[in-house]
Design an enzyme around this catalytic site. Structure first.
Site, mmCIF file in Angstrom:
data_model
loop_
_atom_site.group_PDB
_atom_site.id
_atom_site.type_symbol
_atom_site.label_atom_id
_atom_site.label_comp_id
_atom_site.label_asym_id
_atom_site.label_seq_id
_atom_site.Cartn_x
_atom_site.Cartn_y
_atom_site.Cartn_z
ATOM 1 N N LYS A 86 0.852 -1.192 0.000
ATOM 2 C CA LYS A 86 0.000 0.000 0.000
ATOM 3 C C LYS A 86 0.887 1.241 0.000
ATOM 4 O O LYS A 86 1.555 1.538 0.984
ATOM 5 C CB LYS A 86 -0.922 0.050 1.215
ATOM 6 N N GLU A 125 10.249 0.809 10.615
ATOM 7 C CA GLU A 125 11.239 1.885 10.457
ATOM 8 C C GLU A 125 10.480 3.182 10.634
ATOM 9 O O GLU A 125 9.677 3.565 9.787
ATOM 10 C CB GLU A 125 11.920 1.790 9.081
ATOM 11 N N CYS A 130 13.395 10.538 7.511
ATOM 12 C CA CYS A 130 13.351 10.005 8.877
ATOM 13 C C CYS A 130 14.712 10.080 9.562
ATOM 14 O O CYS A 130 14.795 10.252 10.781
ATOM 15 C CB CYS A 130 12.834 8.572 8.861
ATOM 16 N N GLU A 172 9.993 15.390 16.227
ATOM 17 C CA GLU A 172 10.356 15.287 14.813
ATOM 18 C C GLU A 172 9.476 16.244 14.010
ATOM 19 O O GLU A 172 8.263 16.082 13.940
ATOM 20 C CB GLU A 172 10.161 13.857 14.320
#
Length: 487
Positions: free
Chosen positions: A193, A267, A301, A398
């Protein structure tokens, strides 16, 4: 003519002229279906959504939106294909992977333009970084397909079955390659997906699978929203789940698969520290800092979003860094001169804006170079925060945007303590001329990837992954095979 006039004339003579890449190399259809069992098909409930270009807000295409029934159909197709695909000799599976790799190379210009249109990142990044790495991953894992007995996981390791894979929008095609290549090499079949804001390159990859003659059902692509991803993760006939994305969603996935026999790799987010010691070459470090946080507009990331600079060189480094940021070019992502492209979506832009405003409200000092933002699209100027402490939100959360928070340290021990003072543990960078210091500091950093005198360098032979809230498991390299094998 005096010297000042001469210098001005010289500078203007060498300004960058527009260098746009042609859109004509990619033909985007008005609509796309789901790719299930080797065919494009409508969603069971007929739902669709639109994908837009972040730089212009132009609607690029209408995409079928997968629901729970479509997820089930795709998983059943993958399960049916698994029996024959897993029974193929590794050398035969490798042939398909090699064909896919070569087709990606042949269509790399088309795919680079497509990725830039749908994602918003500069063409020079998709062309020079993303696409070469995508092909390299398929080449690399093609080489492993007939050597699994020698991978260190015992003799005759077996595939798991059907892999359900959910990928993010920041590196759509590269994240696809990271997941599909090792899955196919080890004999698994795939239901993937893509993110709802960047479905196009995955659908073009589906066409590449058909070009390569990949058997039907081995790879299935089901664009959709979070409900489709949740249905895929929870499907009882999925044996392996691989997810790249936010820590919050990763935690929810972990809760969903807990107690099942599904194998899981995550992750997730990061807040990487880029540590610059007083003996580092300043100009080289500045280039690494810029690459670390402004590559892909900071939507990475493993971005080096926290700069830890030794106190004695802070002033010199910041002066050089600000001078370098003033030369960055923000604008049309299809222009080959562009350094900073568009933010991927209005939602992500709102998140960046909110966190930056919160940082200012907490008293950190904000600086951006003079930067004219385009009238349409989603844009954010490269931003630098100074006078930051570990208590500030911009040093902890973040942001996932072109925003760098600067902290200082005096000793290596303090640098390590500050670098590790985060719930994340994905990446870090060290800048120094002393090899002994690199090794000593790297061994104490709780980060899955540590770069020395460089940043954001990737290779298919090297494993990638994190600790703590950055997830678990490794992708890439020999280590990336384990997640898809019954060992």
């Amino acid at each position: 003519m005096n010297m000042e006039t001469t210098t001005s004339a010289f500078t203007s003579a060498f300004e960058y002229a527009p260098a746009p890449e042609s859109r004509s190399v990619v033909d985007i259809a008005p609509s796309y279906g789901l790719f299930i069992d080797g065919e494009f098909t409508e969603a069971a409930d007929g739902r669709v959504f639109k994908t837009v270009s972040p730089s212009t807000e132009e609607v690029l295409s209408e995409i079928a939106r997968a629901g729970e029934a479509d997820v089930d159909r795709a998983v059943r197709a993958a399960r049916k294909a698994f029996e024959k695909w897993s029974a193929l000799p590794g050398a035969e599976r490798a042939k398909y992977l090699f064909r896919i790799a070569r087709l990606i190379q042949e269509r790399s210009r088309e795919l680079a333009v497509l990725e830039t249109l749908d994602n918003g990142k500069p063409i020079r990044e998709t062309r020079d970084a993303d696409l070469p790495l995508v092909a390299a991953h398929f080449f690399y894992y093609a080489g492993w397909a007939d050597k699994l007995d020698h991978a260190g996981f015992g003799s005759s390791p077996k595939p798991l079955g059907v892999a359900g894979q959910v990928i993010p929008w920041n590196f759509p095609l590269l994240m696809l390659a990271w997941k599909i290549a090792p899955a196919l090499a080890t004999g698994n079949t795939v239901v993937l997906k893509p993110a709802e804001t960047t479905p196009l390159s995955a659908l073009f990859f589906a066409d590449i699978c058909r070009q390569a003659g990949l058997p039907k059902g081995v790879v299935n692509i089901i664009p959709g929203y979070g409900d489709a991803g949740a249905a895929l993760v929870a499907h009882p006939d999925v044996n392996k789940v691989a997810f790249t994305g936010s820590t919050a969603v990763g935690k929810e996935i972990a809760r969903t698969v807990a107690g099942s026999r599904k194998k899981l790799t995550l992750e997730l987010g990061g807040k990487g520290a880029n540590i610059v010691f007083d003996d580092a070459p300043i100009d080289q470090a500045v280039e690494g800092i810029v690459s670390g946080i402004f590559f892909n507009q900071g939507q990475v990331c493993c971005a080096g979003s926290r700069l830890l600079v030794q106190e004695s060189i802070e002033e010199e480094l910041l002066e050089s860094l600000k001078r370098r940021l003033s030369t960055l070019r923000l604008g049309d992502p299809l222009d080959k001169n562009t350094d900073i492209g568009a933010i991927n979506s209005a939602e992500q832009l709102a998140r960046i804006t909110t966190l930056v405003e919160q940082g200012e409200a907490e008293g950190v000092e904000r600086w951006s170079p003079a930067c004219e933002l385009p009238a349409s699209g989603y844009w954010f100027a490269p931003t630098l925060f100074t006078n930051v402490t570990q208590a500030h939100t911009v040093a902890r959360d973040e942001i996932f945007g072109p925003v760098l928070s600067v902290l200082t340290f005096r000793t290596p021990d303090e640098a390590v303590a500050k670098a590790n003072n985060t719930p994340y543990g994905l990446s870090a960078g060290i800048w120094t001329e002393k090899g002994s210091r690199i090794l000593a500091v790297a061994n104490r950093l709780r980060a899955g990837v540590v770069w020395s005198n460089t940043f954001n360098k990737f290779d298919p032979t090297s494993p990638f992954g994190g600790y703590k809230e950055s997830g678990f498991g490794r992708e890439g390299g020999r280590h990336g095979l384990e997640a898809y094998l019954d060992v």
